[in-house]
Write a protein that holds these residues in place. Structure first.
Motif, PDB file in Angstrom:
ATOM      1  N   ARG A 148       3.893  -0.537  -2.675  1.00 29.55           N
ATOM      2  CA  ARG A 148       4.643   0.667  -2.581  1.00 29.55           C
ATOM      3  C   ARG A 148       3.417   1.398  -1.621  1.00 29.55           C
ATOM      4  O   ARG A 148       1.868   0.637  -1.565  1.00 29.55           O
ATOM      5  N   ARG A 149       2.938   2.681  -0.850  1.00 31.04           N
ATOM      6  CA  ARG A 149       2.676   3.066  -0.151  1.00 31.04           C
ATOM      7  C   ARG A 149       0.812   3.207  -1.115  1.00 31.04           C
ATOM      8  O   ARG A 149       1.260   3.274  -2.253  1.00 31.04           O
ATOM      9  N   VAL A 150      -0.055   3.702  -0.922  1.00 38.42           N
ATOM     10  CA  VAL A 150      -1.537   2.747  -1.241  1.00 38.42           C
ATOM     11  C   VAL A 150      -2.269   4.214  -1.132  1.00 38.42           C
ATOM     12  O   VAL A 150      -2.726   4.660  -0.121  1.00 38.42           O
ATOM     13  N   LEU A 151      -2.397   5.007  -2.217  1.00 38.08           N
ATOM     14  CA  LEU A 151      -2.706   6.216  -1.682  1.00 38.08           C
ATOM     15  C   LEU A 151      -3.850   7.196  -1.726  1.00 38.08           C
ATOM     16  O   LEU A 151      -4.461   7.498  -1.283  1.00 38.08           O
ATOM     17  N   SER A 152      -5.118   5.970  -2.271  1.00 39.72           N
ATOM     18  CA  SER A 152      -6.200   6.286  -2.709  1.00 39.72           C
ATOM     19  C   SER A 152      -7.074   4.806  -2.743  1.00 39.72           C
ATOM     20  O   SER A 152      -6.235   4.177  -3.335  1.00 39.72           O
ATOM     21  N   CYS A 153      -8.149   4.852  -2.162  1.00 41.73           N
ATOM     22  CA  CYS A 153      -9.174   3.258  -2.143  1.00 41.73           C
ATOM     23  C   CYS A 153     -10.854   3.951  -2.345  1.00 41.73           C
ATOM     24  O   CYS A 153     -10.920   5.515  -2.012  1.00 41.73           O
ATOM     25  N   ALA A 154     -11.227   3.110  -3.059  1.00 42.22           N
ATOM     26  CA  ALA A 154     -12.867   3.787  -3.170  1.00 42.22           C
ATOM     27  C   ALA A 154     -13.682   2.221  -3.241  1.00 42.22           C
ATOM     28  O   ALA A 154     -13.184   0.915  -3.775  1.00 42.22           O
ATOM     29  N   PHE A 155     -15.249   2.381  -3.115  1.00 33.96           N
ATOM     30  CA  PHE A 155     -15.846   1.505  -2.569  1.00 33.96           C
ATOM     31  C   PHE A 155     -17.329   1.345  -3.886  1.00 33.96           C
ATOM     32  O   PHE A 155     -17.496   3.027  -3.842  1.00 33.96           O
ATOM     33  N   LYS A 156     -17.270   0.814  -4.410  1.00 34.31           N
ATOM     34  CA  LYS A 156     -18.259   0.644  -5.356  1.00 34.31           C
ATOM     35  C   LYS A 156     -19.464   0.899  -4.738  1.00 34.31           C
ATOM     36  O   LYS A 156     -19.617   0.278  -3.893  1.00 34.31           O
ATOM     37  N   PRO A 157     -20.343   2.293  -5.519  1.00 26.96           N
ATOM     38  CA  PRO A 157     -21.720   2.280  -4.046  1.00 26.96           C
ATOM     39  C   PRO A 157     -23.195   1.406  -5.170  1.00 26.96           C
ATOM     40  O   PRO A 157     -24.071   1.735  -4.120  1.00 26.96           O
TER      41      PRO A 157
END
Length: 611
Positions: A148-157
């Protein structure tokens, strides 16, 4: 005349949606933040909120914007799945535009080296997440695992790079790369997972959810290592989370109308350190839907668009409140007794008070929250009309709205004016004619026999000018609450949209839907300034300078044009692109300052150079 200079912008607030978090993101080196409203991307300086830039090149409502790690570029995305990459130096330079997803983009993040971008949102099939090279748009991985819809994403810094995503399928997914491949799904939440963020040092990441939980994971292995304590946790959905710059704390915001600061131990457990509450009325609009820890500023955003700025070094200090419009600003008035005070109203019923040089100075809260189309104001009274058949007279005491009286005029008001000299007298125009009010009583309803589109009442109440669908201006004298037609003047080639007397009452100006404005001599009823035909769409508003020498017009074509009454119309001044979507309100605060408002929900002050 030299081109008018933009001197102040009173920014619109972020667009919000009930039951969803919103994104506000910060510059890596300064206190500038990004958020979106309609098709605009707003860049606001938290240290000086009158310092605002607006990027208005999206074709559809924008949803998210982020600075690149070096602060030189911005990636912004919209509901159509398009992402634009642009630079902020010397105007806005478009580098690339990519069609990233088939539906709305909800979040995006740069890799720490600025070479890659990951974006997520709504898609077809299983394509809810995409990562690609920023300069070519070529894919750098496959993102399976969400249904289903993906609300948030993050890239390891930090290296090795990782991407974490979360969404409406209650999952947190972890990907290794580049090129990125699905590693595992984490099923620790029991409701929508709204936001996911890595700590600045890349050792942990946290997810927050509508199940009121915040869960902390190891950033290398994705093992769950702790969670936010539930003893004094949020009582509603948690919509957003942001790490402190040193990675030792997180800020969370929730539908329970509070923001909380949590200390995060090295082991990964979160203990509550402080609950932040701003002064609020306790309504749905006070639910918190966005947050950002930007250096020394802790920023929270409510569903009603209020931005609260807390100081990280003094959390007990009252927050600085930033407020503004979220929808089309339909009308503007400047108080005669203090022209630095500007009142603006928007389609959704907000009335906001601004002070030139200061900005937001308070909102006028009415008990009835109806929509507003027209506004007239005096020191101690507001008169408004909306899209129903009512005119409201609202008393003002100590800057607050007091008693309100509604007058049903039987048809939707098109225009309203108060007689400044005897303000109990008001003129309201409706389709079939005009209604005269004294106080809250209708003293006469007059059918004029033509379709009325605009009107104005002389300050002493002795004369009325009514504009029609047929482009004619009808001048009436007023006596004993009835009208006697004195003259009909013809020159316009379209329906009249606005009429205004000059401050000294020797002239009046009118504008029409066929993009023309005309200045008339009131005594002779002859044209004083013609050929004011420089807009490319209908004229929505006009105003006179206090010294009677200038007329400003605002149009659907996004421009404000200022004419000098004693010079040919060709020697005009033009502000191009004053408001995305059109200019709907205009007022002079002094002979060399014009305030404008528009579809983009912003209010702007323009300075004219003295001649």
């Amino acid at each position: 005349m030299a081109t008018p200079e933009l001197s102040e912008t009173y920014a619109c607030m972020p667009s919000t949606e009930r039951g969803r978090g919103i994104l506000i993101s910060g510059h890596p080196k300064t206190n500038s933040v990004l958020y979106t409203n309609g098709r605009s991307v707003m860049m606001l300086n938290l240290d000086n909120p009158l310092e605002v830039s607006v990027y208005a090149e999206h074709g559809y409502p924008a949803t998210v914007a982020r600075y690149s790690p070096n602060g030189e570029w911005i990636a912004s995305a919209d509901v159509s799945g398009v992402m634009r990459l642009w630079g902020t130096h010397s105007g806005f330079v478009l580098k690339n535009e990519y069609k990233v997803l088939s539906g709305r983009i909800d979040d995006l993040q740069w890799s720490p080296d600025g070479m890659r971008i990951v974006a997520c949102g709504e898609g077809k099939g299983k394509s809810f997440v995409r990562a690609f090279m920023w300069d070519s748009g070529s894919n750098v991985g496959e993102f399976d695992g969400h249904s289903r819809r993906v609300l948030s994403c993050a890239f390891k810094p930090t290296r090795p790079f990782r991407i974490a995503t979360c969404g409406e399928d209650f999952l947190v997914n972890f990907y290794e790369g580049p090129p990125f491949r699905f590693k595992q799904s984490l099923r620790d939440h029991s409701n929508f997972v709204n936001c996911i963020r890595f700590s600045p040092d890349g050792s942990k990441f946290i997810s927050v959810s509508s199940d009121k939980k915040g869960i902390i994971y190891d950033a290398k292995t994705a093992d769950k290592i702790g969670e936010l304590s539930s003893d004094d946790g949020h009582k509603g959905s948690i919509y957003a989370v942001s790490w402190s710059p040193d990675g030792k704390q997180v800020l969370t915001v929730s539908a329970d109308k509070t923001a909380k600061i949590w200390g995060i131990s090295d082991e990964g457990n979160g203990t509550l350190e402080k609950t932040l509450t701003s002064h609020c009325s306790g309504g749905v609009d006070d639910m918190l839907v966005g947050c950002l820890w930007q250096n020394q500023h802790l920023v929270t955003v409510s569903l009603g668009g209020t931005i609260s700025l807390f100081s990280a070094s003094d959390l007990d200090k009252s927050p600085v409140i930033l407020f503004g419009h979220m929808k089309n600003v339909t009308s503007l008035v400047v108080l005669k007794s203090d022209p630095k005070v500007i009142l603006s109203t928007s389609y959704d019923g907000r009335i906001i008070k601004w002070i030139q040089g200061i900005g937001y100075s308070g909102k006028l809260q009415r008990k009835e929250n109806s929509q507003i189309k027209c506004l007239a104001a005096l020191e101690d009274e507001l008169v408004t009309s909306g899209f129903d058949n009512k005119v409201w007279r609202v008393s003002i005491k100590d800057g607050q709205c007091g008693e309100a009286e509604a007058i049903d005029v039987g048809s939707q008001p098109k225009d309203l004016t108060l007689a400044a000299v005897s303000p109990e007298l008001a003129l309201v125009s409706i389709d079939t004619g005009v209604v005269l009010l004294r106080g809250s009583n209708i003293v006469s309803t007059i059918n004029l026999g033509f379709t009325v589109t605009a009107s104005v009442l002389a300050p002493d109440g002795s004369e009325v000018i009514v504009g029609g669908q047929d482009g004619k201006l009808h001048i009436y004298s007023v006596a004993d609450d009835s009208l006697t037609e004195e003259a009909t003047i013809e020159k316009h080639r379209g329906a009249i949209s606005v009429i205004r007397y000059s401050p000294d009452l020797t002239m009046f100006a009118s504008g029409d839907l066929n993009r023309e404005a005309i200045v008339w001599d009131r005594a002779t009823r002859e044209v004083k300034l013609k050929n004011m035909l420089f807009h490319t769409a209908r004229i929505n508003c006009l105003d006179w300078s206090p010294d009677n020498t200038k007329v400003a017009t605002g149009s659907l074509d996004t421009c404000v044009i200022i004419y000098d009454v004693d010079k040919p119309a060709s020697s005009r001044l033009t502000v191009k692109g004053a408001h995305l979507g059109g200019v709907y309100g205009l007022a002079f605060t002094d002979d060399y300052s014009v305030v404008s408002s528009g579809e983009d929900a912003c209010v702007r002050v323009w300075k004219l150079a003295p001649q």
